[in-house]
Design a protein around this motif. Sequence first.
Motif, PDB file in Angstrom:
ATOM      1  N   SER A  92      18.029  78.541  77.692  1.00  0.00           N
ATOM      2  CA  SER A  92      17.444  78.764  76.367  1.00  0.00           C
ATOM      3  C   SER A  92      16.895  77.490  75.749  1.00  0.00           C
ATOM      4  O   SER A  92      16.044  77.543  74.857  1.00  0.00           O
ATOM      5  CB  SER A  92      18.492  79.376  75.435  1.00  0.00           C
ATOM      6  OG  SER A  92      19.598  78.507  75.271  1.00  0.00           O
ATOM      7  N   GLN A 139      13.086  81.794  72.122  1.00  0.00           N
ATOM      8  CA  GLN A 139      13.873  82.947  71.726  1.00  0.00           C
ATOM      9  C   GLN A 139      15.153  83.028  72.551  1.00  0.00           C
ATOM     10  O   GLN A 139      15.143  82.814  73.753  1.00  0.00           O
ATOM     11  CB  GLN A 139      13.071  84.239  71.915  1.00  0.00           C
ATOM     12  CG  GLN A 139      11.890  84.390  70.978  1.00  0.00           C
ATOM     13  CD  GLN A 139      12.328  84.612  69.548  1.00  0.00           C
ATOM     14  OE1 GLN A 139      13.335  85.250  69.279  1.00  0.00           O
ATOM     15  NE2 GLN A 139      11.569  84.044  68.613  1.00  0.00           N
ATOM     16  N   ASP A 173      17.678  84.923  74.584  1.00  0.00           N
ATOM     17  CA  ASP A 173      17.476  86.124  75.394  1.00  0.00           C
ATOM     18  C   ASP A 173      18.791  86.673  75.929  1.00  0.00           C
ATOM     19  O   ASP A 173      18.847  87.325  76.968  1.00  0.00           O
ATOM     20  CB  ASP A 173      16.523  85.850  76.557  1.00  0.00           C
ATOM     21  CG  ASP A 173      17.009  84.707  77.451  1.00  0.00           C
ATOM     22  OD1 ASP A 173      18.087  84.142  77.156  1.00  0.00           O
ATOM     23  OD2 ASP A 173      16.323  84.398  78.431  1.00  0.00           O
ATOM     24  N   SER A 219      22.275  88.986  76.197  1.00  0.00           N
ATOM     25  CA  SER A 219      22.393  90.436  76.304  1.00  0.00           C
ATOM     26  C   SER A 219      23.600  91.008  75.586  1.00  0.00           C
ATOM     27  O   SER A 219      23.689  92.223  75.402  1.00  0.00           O
ATOM     28  CB  SER A 219      22.479  90.825  77.786  1.00  0.00           C
ATOM     29  OG  SER A 219      23.587  90.174  78.398  1.00  0.00           O
TER      30      SER A 219
END
Length: 972
Positions: A719, A729, A731, A733
Motif C-alpha cells: 500500500s 488507496q 485495498d 479485504s
Amino acid sequence: MVRFLSPRKLALASFSSVMVNVRSPVRRKMRSRAAYYSHLLIAGLLMGATVIIEAPINASDWPVAAHDIRRSGSTETTLRPPFTRLWYRLFPDEGLMSGVQPVVSRDKLFVGTLRGSVYAIDGLKGSVIWKVNLPGAVLHTCAVDGERVFVPCADGALYALSAHDGTQLWRFQTGAAVWNNPLVFEGKAFFGGRDGKLYVLRAMDGEIAWEYTVDAPVVASPAIDPERRRVFFAAEDMRVYALKVDNGELLWQSERLPGVTFRGYYPVVAPDGSVMVTTTPLYSQEELQTVVEEAVRETFGDYASWRHSPEENARLREENFRLLAQPGTYQRQMELIRRKLEANPYFQTFFLLDGNTGARRGVIPIVYAESMNGTGMPPVVTPDGRVIVKFQALLRSRYQHYSPFLNVGYLDTRTGNIEPLLDETRTYGWHDSLLLVHDEQCCLGVAGTTLINTHQDSVNALDLISRRGYPEPFCWNIHEPEKGEALGIWTMLIRGESLPVGKEWILRGTGLYGGGSVIDVGITIVNDGFYYVPTHEISAGCAIIAYQMAENGEAAQKSTVPRANLTNEERDKLASLAWDWDVLSTPRIARLAPEFLELREQASQRSLSKIGPPPFVDEKFIEQVIWEVPMDSGQTWDKYAGLERELRTKLNAAVKELISRPWAPFVFPAGKHPVESYRFFADPCETLLALAYSYPYLDAEIQRDVKDWVARELQPGGSLSDIGKDEPQLDGSVPRTRYDVPRLPRLVLDDRHFNRLARLYPFWLWTSRAQDAQLGEKVKASLVEITSLAGDASDVDLGNSVIAGWIAAARFARQFGLGEVEEKAVLQAKTAIRARLDYEWQHPIDGVFAEAPRGRWVCARWRNLSPEVARLLARFARPVQEGLMERYVDHHRPTWWLAWNVELAWRNESPFSLPSMAQEIFSAKALVLQTPPDVLATWLDIPWCSADLYYIEKLAWTLQACRGIIWRPLRE
C-alpha cells in the motif's frame, strides 16, 4: 456470557433553564389502565416458584421511554382536543440529547440535560422541585420506579437518585458512557452498557444481580416480557439477544440483521411474545425509496406528482383511484415490496422475531428510515393489544400529500401482513392525515383509542374507532421561522416575557443542540394532558411544553411573535451570548434568520477587545518550529504512572490489531442529505501517520512488528510502494465494521485525502521516529518532483496539512543536501504559517467549521493538526483558541467525544457525527491547549470500528501528555 458477582458497592449560564407557568392547572381524575395488559397479580407454581406479574402503571405515570417495560408506547388514558398550554421550560444553555423523553411519576416530571443537570419538575405547575448536577451529560431518558430516579450518564455511570429530594442513593460505574434508558422490574434495574454488557442491578442499593457480556456496545435499551420472563436487547454486532430475567441465562441470539446500528431505541414486545426491532440503514434514504418507487410504478405505471402538469395529474389520479378501489391492488404493492426486500436484504430495517426462538417471521414489507435516515421509530402496541407500524405504499388516503407513500397500519405478528389504518374511502387533507412525512419526525403513540403522531412542529391525532383524523393539530410549534421570528423570541427571553403559545422554540446555534430529530421521541401522555419536546435540524430542541385538555383550549390556534425593536443595551446583551456563529452563517439558517448575522461583527469586536491585540510573530520562533522536532521526553510523571501503564496496554493492543490483518477502509453510513456515504482510512498514509504517532509509546516487540509491517507495505504491490501516486488507496479485504457492507452505497467519498505534498509529513514523522532508511530513500527519489508540482491544499484544513508538508519537505531536503528544495520549502512554509496565523485573529469567534465536499462539515481549524502547527497556535493564538474551544466545543458540543454520536456539526439531515470531528477536537485539546492527560483520558471513549486510526492517535497523544515532549534541533 453471564457473570454473577458477589455483592459490592461502587462508588451555568443565565438562560440555562427558563420556565414560564402560564395557566393554573386543573387535573381531571382519569380511569386506570386495564384492557389487554390488565390489572394482574398472579400467584402460582412454576417449578416451585411464585411468579408475580407487576401491576399496571397508573394513568398519572409514564416511568420509562415508551411508557412501560414492553415499550408499548401507549397508555389507556384517552386524549381529545382542544388543549391549553399549562407551562413550558427552555434549556438553551443546557440542551436535551436527541432521544430524551420526559418521564413522569406521581405528578413529578424527570429529565436530564447535556450539562448533566437532572430536574424534578412539578408536572402541573412547571416549577423545579429539585435539581442535581452530575459530572457528565445525561445521554438518554431517565427511569423512575416511584422512589428512585435512574439516570444514565456520560461519565460511564448509572445514578440512582431519590425521587423525593434528588439525594444520590448509589452510583454504579461501567466501562464507557451510558447511552441507554434503564428499565425497573421486580426491584432490579436493567440497562445496556457501551462496554458490551447488559447490566442488572438491585434497585435498592446498586449491587449487581447479574450481567451478560457481548462483544459489542449496547446502545439500544432493553425491553422485558414479564409474562414469559424474558429480557430482550440488541447489540451493535447487529444481533438481538433474549435472556432469562431471573439469572441472565441465554435463551437465544438472532442471526446478524441488516443495518448499521440499533442506536437510540429499543425492542418492542408484542402481545403474542414476538419481538420487533428497527435498524439504521447503511444506504441513503434516496436509495431506500427506490424500492417503493419501483413497486408503485410496477403496479400503477405512474402516479400524480409535482413532475407532471395539472392536466396529466388529473388523468393519473382518475386511473390510479380506479385501481386503488380494487382489493388486490394494495396486496400487489405489498408483495412487490416484500419480494424486492428479499432480493435486496440490505434495504431491510424492520424485523419481526419469534419470541421463543429468535427466528425471523419472514420479511416484513416495510421500507423506512427515520427523518434523518436514522433508526426507524419502533412500532406501538395499543391498549387492546394491536401493533401499529409505519409503512410505505401508494394509497388513496395519502394520495395528494407531500409525502404520499407514508402510512400507518395494523401489523399482524403471526403473518407479517399489514392492514392500512386510514379510512380508504377518502383522501385526507394535510393535517387530518396525522401529518405523516417520510423525511421528518413522525413518532407514534397511543392514548386510549387515539393514535398520535408527534411531528417536528405539531402534534396530530386520529381516532382509532372512526379511523378519522382530527382536522386540527393538538398543538403547534415552529417548523422554520418567519423572518425576524427567531430574534424576536430571544428578545422576549432577555426581557423576561412569556413566549406566545406555539413559539417555545430556540434557533439552532443560539441554544445547545442535542441532535434534533436524529432520534425522535413521542409525547409523554399522563392523565388528561401531555408533555411535548419539539425538535428539528434547525431547532435547538431544548423545550419541554406541558398541555392539558381544556374546553376552550387555544393550542391549535397559530400565534405570532412581535418583531424585535432592540435597544443598544439589548443588542449588547445578545452579542455577548455564546452563540455558534458558524451554524448561524450556514446558507439555510442565514436565509431564515439573517438578523443574527448583523450581531456577529459586534460580537467579534467585543471578543478582540477582551483578548487584546495579536502578538508579534517572531521570525526566529518560526525558524525554530521548522527546524526543531518533537521528541519523547523520556520521563514519566509519577502522578500519571498508573494511567500511562493503562494507556500503553490499550495502545499496544490497538496497534497489534491494526497490523494483524489487511483492513479495508471504514465505510460510514449515508444520511438523508447529503446522500453521500464517506470512507475513512482509505489513504495508507493515514495508517503510517497513526503508527508514527504511537511508535515511541509501544513495547519493543510491537515496535519491531510495526517496522516489519511498514517494510512489507513499502515493497512492490504494498500500500505504500508508490509514494508519488496522487491517490493511493487501501485495498485491504477485512471489514472494519461490525455491520455488513454487502455492496458500497451509490455515492461514496473519501473523508480525507492527502496530496503528495501533505503526504510528506507522515513520511517524515515515521522516518524520524523509527529511523527508517528504506522509506527515506523512496522520498529522496521523489522529493524534487513533489515540491515542484505542489499545488493548493488537498483538504479543507485552513492550510494545516500544507504547512506540515512544507516543513517536512524542508527537513528532508536538508537531510538529503538538496539546497534549492530546502530554500523553496522554507519560504513556502513561512508564507503558509503567516497566512494561517492571520486567519486566527481575523476570525476570533467563528471559522472553526467549514464545508467540505459534499455538504458535510469538518473542524477545519483543527483538521490535520501536526505538533508543529499546534506549537504555533499555542504560542501566537492561544487566547483565540481557548475562546473557540470554550464556545464551540465545551459549551455547544459537550458530548463531542462520543463514538457514533448524533450529528452535531452541520451535516444538515444526517444521523451521525463524523468520526473525524472527535479526532480533530481531541488533537486541539491535546496539542494546542495541552490538556492534562487524566482529562484527555475521559474523552478517549471507545473505538468507532476495528483498527480505528483515530483511537490510536488519541491514545498516543494522551500518552504524550503523560510523558511530555521536548523540541530538539534537527540533526544535520
